[in-house]
Every structure is written in C-alpha cells, then in structure tokens.
Design an enzyme around this catalytic site. Sequence first.
Site, PDB file in Angstrom:
ATOM      1  N   SER A 130       0.827  -1.209   0.000  1.00  0.00           N
ATOM      2  CA  SER A 130       0.000   0.000   0.000  1.00  0.00           C
ATOM      3  C   SER A 130       0.854   1.249   0.000  1.00  0.00           C
ATOM      4  O   SER A 130       1.929   1.273   0.593  1.00  0.00           O
ATOM      5  CB  SER A 130      -0.909   0.026   1.235  1.00  0.00           C
ATOM      6  OG  SER A 130      -1.606   1.247   1.249  1.00  0.00           O
ATOM      7  N   LYS A 184      -4.530  -6.549   3.476  1.00  0.00           N
ATOM      8  CA  LYS A 184      -4.506  -5.433   2.512  1.00  0.00           C
ATOM      9  C   LYS A 184      -5.932  -5.048   2.096  1.00  0.00           C
ATOM     10  O   LYS A 184      -6.256  -3.860   1.955  1.00  0.00           O
ATOM     11  CB  LYS A 184      -3.671  -5.805   1.282  1.00  0.00           C
ATOM     12  CG  LYS A 184      -3.717  -4.776   0.156  1.00  0.00           C
ATOM     13  CD  LYS A 184      -2.976  -3.501   0.491  1.00  0.00           C
ATOM     14  CE  LYS A 184      -3.378  -2.277  -0.290  1.00  0.00           C
ATOM     15  NZ  LYS A 184      -3.250  -2.289  -1.714  1.00  0.00           N
ATOM     16  N   HIS A 187      -7.428  -3.144   4.870  1.00  0.00           N
ATOM     17  CA  HIS A 187      -6.823  -1.805   4.806  1.00  0.00           C
ATOM     18  C   HIS A 187      -7.602  -0.943   3.809  1.00  0.00           C
ATOM     19  O   HIS A 187      -7.962   0.199   4.088  1.00  0.00           O
ATOM     20  CB  HIS A 187      -5.348  -1.915   4.383  1.00  0.00           C
ATOM     21  CG  HIS A 187      -4.745  -0.618   3.928  1.00  0.00           C
ATOM     22  ND1 HIS A 187      -5.005  -0.076   2.686  1.00  0.00           N
ATOM     23  CD2 HIS A 187      -3.911   0.255   4.538  1.00  0.00           C
ATOM     24  CE1 HIS A 187      -4.365   1.067   2.558  1.00  0.00           C
ATOM     25  NE2 HIS A 187      -3.691   1.282   3.673  1.00  0.00           N
ATOM     26  N   ASN A 188      -7.863  -1.501   2.629  1.00  0.00           N
ATOM     27  CA  ASN A 188      -8.560  -0.729   1.611  1.00  0.00           C
ATOM     28  C   ASN A 188     -10.006  -0.439   2.011  1.00  0.00           C
ATOM     29  O   ASN A 188     -10.524   0.642   1.718  1.00  0.00           O
ATOM     30  CB  ASN A 188      -8.518  -1.466   0.266  1.00  0.00           C
ATOM     31  CG  ASN A 188      -7.147  -1.383  -0.377  1.00  0.00           C
ATOM     32  OD1 ASN A 188      -6.147  -1.155   0.302  1.00  0.00           O
ATOM     33  ND2 ASN A 188      -7.074  -1.564  -1.676  1.00  0.00           N
ATOM     34  N   GLU A 191      -9.833   2.318   4.312  1.00  0.00           N
ATOM     35  CA  GLU A 191      -9.513   3.505   3.492  1.00  0.00           C
ATOM     36  C   GLU A 191     -10.796   4.076   2.867  1.00  0.00           C
ATOM     37  O   GLU A 191     -11.027   5.290   2.894  1.00  0.00           O
ATOM     38  CB  GLU A 191      -8.517   3.071   2.411  1.00  0.00           C
ATOM     39  CG  GLU A 191      -8.099   4.134   1.440  1.00  0.00           C
ATOM     40  CD  GLU A 191      -7.213   3.522   0.333  1.00  0.00           C
ATOM     41  OE1 GLU A 191      -6.220   2.845   0.657  1.00  0.00           O
ATOM     42  OE2 GLU A 191      -7.536   3.723  -0.850  1.00  0.00           O
TER      43      GLU A 191
HETATM   44  P1  NDP Z   1      -0.534  -0.728 -14.363  1.00  0.00           P
HETATM   45  O1  NDP Z   1      -1.743  -0.820 -15.217  1.00  0.00           O
HETATM   46  O2  NDP Z   1       0.149   0.581 -14.241  1.00  0.00           O
HETATM   47  O3  NDP Z   1       0.543  -1.788 -14.871  1.00  0.00           O
HETATM   48  C1  NDP Z   1       0.194  -3.102 -15.151  1.00  0.00           C
HETATM   49  C2  NDP Z   1       1.431  -3.887 -15.501  1.00  0.00           C
HETATM   50  O4  NDP Z   1       1.058  -5.242 -15.658  1.00  0.00           O
HETATM   51  C3  NDP Z   1       2.086  -3.451 -16.791  1.00  0.00           C
HETATM   52  O5  NDP Z   1       3.460  -3.630 -16.678  1.00  0.00           O
HETATM   53  C4  NDP Z   1       1.483  -4.419 -17.817  1.00  0.00           C
HETATM   54  O6  NDP Z   1       2.337  -4.669 -18.909  1.00  0.00           O
HETATM   55  C5  NDP Z   1       1.381  -5.666 -16.978  1.00  0.00           C
HETATM   56  N1  NDP Z   1       0.335  -6.545 -17.454  1.00  0.00           N
HETATM   57  C6  NDP Z   1      -0.969  -6.255 -17.663  1.00  0.00           C
HETATM   58  N2  NDP Z   1      -1.635  -7.347 -18.057  1.00  0.00           N
HETATM   59  C7  NDP Z   1      -0.731  -8.333 -18.119  1.00  0.00           C
HETATM   60  C8  NDP Z   1      -0.812  -9.699 -18.469  1.00  0.00           C
HETATM   61  N3  NDP Z   1      -1.976 -10.252 -18.820  1.00  0.00           N
HETATM   62  N4  NDP Z   1       0.321 -10.434 -18.425  1.00  0.00           N
HETATM   63  C9  NDP Z   1       1.479  -9.877 -18.068  1.00  0.00           C
HETATM   64  N5  NDP Z   1       1.630  -8.591 -17.717  1.00  0.00           N
HETATM   65  C10 NDP Z   1       0.527  -7.833 -17.743  1.00  0.00           C
HETATM   66  O7  NDP Z   1      -0.966  -1.313 -12.948  1.00  0.00           O
HETATM   67  P2  NDP Z   1      -0.466  -0.914 -11.481  1.00  0.00           P
HETATM   68  O8  NDP Z   1       1.025  -0.875 -11.466  1.00  0.00           O
HETATM   69  O9  NDP Z   1      -1.225   0.248 -10.981  1.00  0.00           O
HETATM   70  O10 NDP Z   1      -0.987  -2.181 -10.639  1.00  0.00           O
HETATM   71  C11 NDP Z   1      -0.324  -3.425 -10.593  1.00  0.00           C
HETATM   72  C12 NDP Z   1      -0.872  -4.202  -9.410  1.00  0.00           C
HETATM   73  O11 NDP Z   1      -0.616  -3.463  -8.222  1.00  0.00           O
HETATM   74  C13 NDP Z   1      -2.392  -4.415  -9.452  1.00  0.00           C
HETATM   75  O12 NDP Z   1      -2.702  -5.643  -8.853  1.00  0.00           O
HETATM   76  C14 NDP Z   1      -2.907  -3.290  -8.583  1.00  0.00           C
HETATM   77  O13 NDP Z   1      -4.184  -3.559  -8.048  1.00  0.00           O
HETATM   78  C15 NDP Z   1      -1.818  -3.250  -7.525  1.00  0.00           C
HETATM   79  N6  NDP Z   1      -1.715  -1.995  -6.769  1.00  0.00           N
HETATM   80  C16 NDP Z   1      -1.826  -0.789  -7.415  1.00  0.00           C
HETATM   81  C17 NDP Z   1      -1.725   0.384  -6.675  1.00  0.00           C
HETATM   82  C18 NDP Z   1      -1.796   1.725  -7.347  1.00  0.00           C
HETATM   83  O14 NDP Z   1      -1.877   2.726  -6.613  1.00  0.00           O
HETATM   84  N7  NDP Z   1      -1.753   1.808  -8.667  1.00  0.00           N
HETATM   85  C19 NDP Z   1      -1.506   0.357  -5.210  1.00  0.00           C
HETATM   86  C20 NDP Z   1      -1.326  -0.967  -4.669  1.00  0.00           C
HETATM   87  C21 NDP Z   1      -1.459  -2.091  -5.428  1.00  0.00           C
HETATM   88  P3  NDP Z   1       2.236  -3.880 -20.303  1.00  0.00           P
HETATM   89  O15 NDP Z   1       3.218  -2.756 -20.235  1.00  0.00           O
HETATM   90  O16 NDP Z   1       2.604  -4.896 -21.326  1.00  0.00           O
HETATM   91  O17 NDP Z   1       0.817  -3.408 -20.445  1.00  0.00           O
END
Ligand code: NDP
Length: 469
Positions: A130, A184, A187-188, A191
């Site tokens: 988080s 987590k 937590h959400n 939140e």
């Molecule tokens: P993003 O959309 O910014 O990034 C997603 C990533 O996953 C990209 O690198 C993408 O690759 C890759 N991806 C998507 N689909 C696939 C797939 N089918 N196979 C392989 N790779 C894939 O997401 P976030 O970074 O925001 O979130 C990632 C995780 O973290 C999620 O579970 C989210 O819920 C969690 N999270 C997010 C928070 C936030 O504030 N954003 C906070 C805490 C947790 P490509 O470049 O090829 O599209």
Amino acid sequence: MTQSQIGLIGLGTMGAMLALNIAEKGFPIAVWNRTVSVTHGFKAEAGALADMVTPCETLADLVAAIKPPRAIILMVPAGQPVDDMIAALRPLMAADDLIIDAGNALFHDTDRRAAEAAEKGPHFLGIGVSGGEEGARHGPAIMGGGLRADWDRVAPILNAIAAKYKGEPCAAYMGPAGAGHFVKAVHNGIEYADMQMIAEVYGVMRDGLGMSAAEISDVFKAWNQGPLQSYLIEISGEVAAATDTHSGKPMLDMILDRAGQKGTGRWTVIEAQHLAAAIPAIEAAVMARNLSSRLEERLAGEAVFGAAPQAGAKLTLAQLEQALIAGKILCYAQGFALISAASKAFDWPMPLPEIARVWREGCIIRSTMLNDMATALTDDPARNLMLAPFFADHLKASHGALRQVIAAGALSGLPLPALASGLAWFDMMRTGRSTANMIQAQRDFFGAHGFERVDGIADKHGPWAGHGI
Ligand code: NDP
C-alpha cells in the site's frame, strides 16, 4: 555480470517504482515486462540506478539472471494475469524458487495459489503493498502472507524498501497463504470508510455551512495538527486549496461527483458478510461509491423530490472535528474486528498490533491515531478497539458531537451514510438488552425456530405454537 538478487515482472505504475526502490536499496534487480519496449525504456530512464537493473526480453532470461534460490515479484493486474504468469514461470523455475504476488489479489485466489504451489512448486508468497506510486518508490507498507520461511527469506529486501516509522520497517508477516492480501483488503476497506467520512464532513461544510473550498481547506489543515492528523486529512486540505487551471475556480468544484473503485472495498464487505462480522461504516462507504456512480438516477431523484433543503445546518467546526474523530475510531474498530473474526475463522493468528504498526507509515491510511491503536492492541489484542481505555475516553468525549452532526444532517437532508452507520454500530455495541428478542419471537411464531429464555427455563417456544405458516 553480477546476478540479480531478485526479479520483477510488470513495469507499470507500481512495478516500475518498486523496482527502482529495490535497486536504490542496493539489491541488483532483473526486470521483465509483457511489452518489451517498456523494459528497455525502464532501464534507459533508471538514471543512476541503471547499473543495478538487468532488462530481460524473455522469461527464461529473467530466471537465468537471478541468483538461486530465486525470488520474482509479480506486479501485474489481479486475477487471470497472475495465474498466467505463474503458469509461464513454473516450468522455468526450480522447486525451491519463490514467486511473490505483490498486486491486489483477492485473498481466496492467493489461498488457492499457495495450495497449488505447495503441490507443484515453486514457493508462493502473497503480499499486500500500500502507498500508491509514491509509496512504491520511497517506502510502502507491506503485508505478507505465505510460509514464514519464505517471508524470512525475502524479508531483508522487503524491510529495506518498506516505509519506516521511527526507523521501524512497516513490513510484517501476517500469516499463512492469503493472510497478507486479506489484511490489505481490510486496509482498503478502512480507506474507503475514512475517505467517505471525510467527504461527508466536507459535504456538511460545503452544503450545510456554505463554506468555500478555500475555507474548507483551512479547516482540514488545522485538523491535521490535532488527533485527526493523517495522510488523508492532509491531502484533503491540499485538494480543497487547489485551483483549476482551465476555469480558475476551485478544482474540487470542477470534479464530477462520480467515484471510481477497483473492488477491494467490495471484497472486504463480501468477506465480512461471510464471516458474520459487522463493518457497517465500510459497507456504507462502498454503497456510497456505488450510488455516486448513478448520477442520472440521482438527478432524476432530485427532479422528483427537489434538492434537499441543505443550507443552515447549525453546527460548529469543533463539533464536526469531534464527529470525525468518533467516526474514525468506529470505522477502524470495525476493520480490526473483521481481522479478528478472520483470524479465528481461518485459524490464521494474524498479529493485530503488528498490523496497526505496519499501517503507521507508507500506506494511504497512515495516521497518528494508528500509533495509539498499536499501543491499545498490544495491551489487549482480543479486546474491541472501542473498549480500549484510550479510545473509550475519546468516544465518550466525541460521540455526542457525532449525534449532533448526524441529527443536523438528517434534518437538513445531508447524506452522512458512513458516519450514521458507524454510530448505529456503536449504539448497538453499547446496548446490553437489544431488540433481537422481538426477532426471535417472530422467528419462532412463523417458523418454530425456538429461542433462549432470559430466566433459563428450558421451554423454547412461545404460547403462539401452531400459529406459524
Ligand atoms: P498498471 O496498469 O500501471 O501496470 C500493469 C502492468 O502489468 C504493466 O506492466 C502491464 O504490462 C502488466 N500486465 C498487464 N496485463 C498483463 C498480463 N496479462 N500479463 C502480463 N503482464 C501484464 O498497474 P499498477 O502498477 O497500478 O498495478 C499493478 C498491481 O498493483 C495491481 O494488482 C494493482 O491492483 C496493484 N496496486 C496498485 C496500486 C496503485 O496505486 N496503482 C496500489 C497498490 C497495489 P504492459 O506494459 O505490457 O501493459
């Protein structure tokens, strides 16, 4: 070439920041992303940390780049992408390697993946992270679940990248399998409720007291110096002060009142229902987000019934602050009670004081009050937080104001669902003789379900026997 100490898959918002954080703490890291150009772009933009980063174009390269026993973090969207990545990695990794899902997985999925890992390998940890993008880069709160030995294996890296509260890492092992992702999710859920209560009090100031966004900003900034000090109050003060560059008006006034959600709040509420735990403030917050998205229906409602006569709520800012203090304590008490219920139901000894400690920094709900919660839960982890003397004293001093705010809201037509649900829970929790005797009588009348008597007499049915349908 030095082998990397850890790998990371998914260089999106969170993954990229987490990878830089890991590299910055001195751990060489190998990275892979589904879209290869993103992998190379990441290395190119890593600046002084580029030497710590090994970009990999294939999963086989990624696995080969990491020192055994390997650990690879997944930071991809929850659900099928996680299963797909595990399936792709499994044939490439050794049985004692470790896959760490650091996304927002549903904890039931993490349970299933942990069971599959025990059968087919490699090892599996589910960790909740988080703090958003900023937290991932400079120190998130980390909640781990899986085998203790697997957690211990990567704890030096996770402790190094986690936020610190007075030097103490905000990272901890929560229990087996899905425990980290469960914590987590709660937590959400908290939140959601914390944000909703702040939004409700903002609504009273805006619509009930006729205050401008700038005036409201000043109030939040002042509250952030007192018991309500928290990241969410701090950013509420900041967003209320911001001016829209297009219209020159307060930014808040230009934002459509339709709130999004990704589902973790809903998961928390669904799980609470399965566990028969009562988290009405969190439920109300999820409901409020659902209703907010129904803008057309709300406008239709306003057209039929008229806008509520809102202005003129007779409240002081001090009452509002006290109401928010009470509401916040009640929503956290509900969240911790849910974790306690899950601990018992799943036989996961989740460490409640440790959870409060982990949430003190790095995460979205970080606040001064969490330190007091950690102290109260250390004194007696089994006691509901609202009964801990510190919080009981706060509630004794503040629940009157909460009542006045809710009463004024009801009379002025200002919706305060999370605050009101929090108060209803509080009142039920302090009622020794509830009205469930009526429910039991009704159940016995129509279904002969029987009841317990207050005097211990064995007769389980009322004199209406035979009247049921
Ligand atoms: P993003 O959309 O910014 O990034 C997603 C990533 O996953 C990209 O690198 C993408 O690759 C890759 N991806 C998507 N689909 C696939 C797939 N089918 N196979 C392989 N790779 C894939 O997401 P976030 O970074 O925001 O979130 C990632 C995780 O973290 C999620 O579970 C989210 O819920 C969690 N999270 C997010 C928070 C936030 O504030 N954003 C906070 C805490 C947790 P490509 O470049 O090829 O599209």
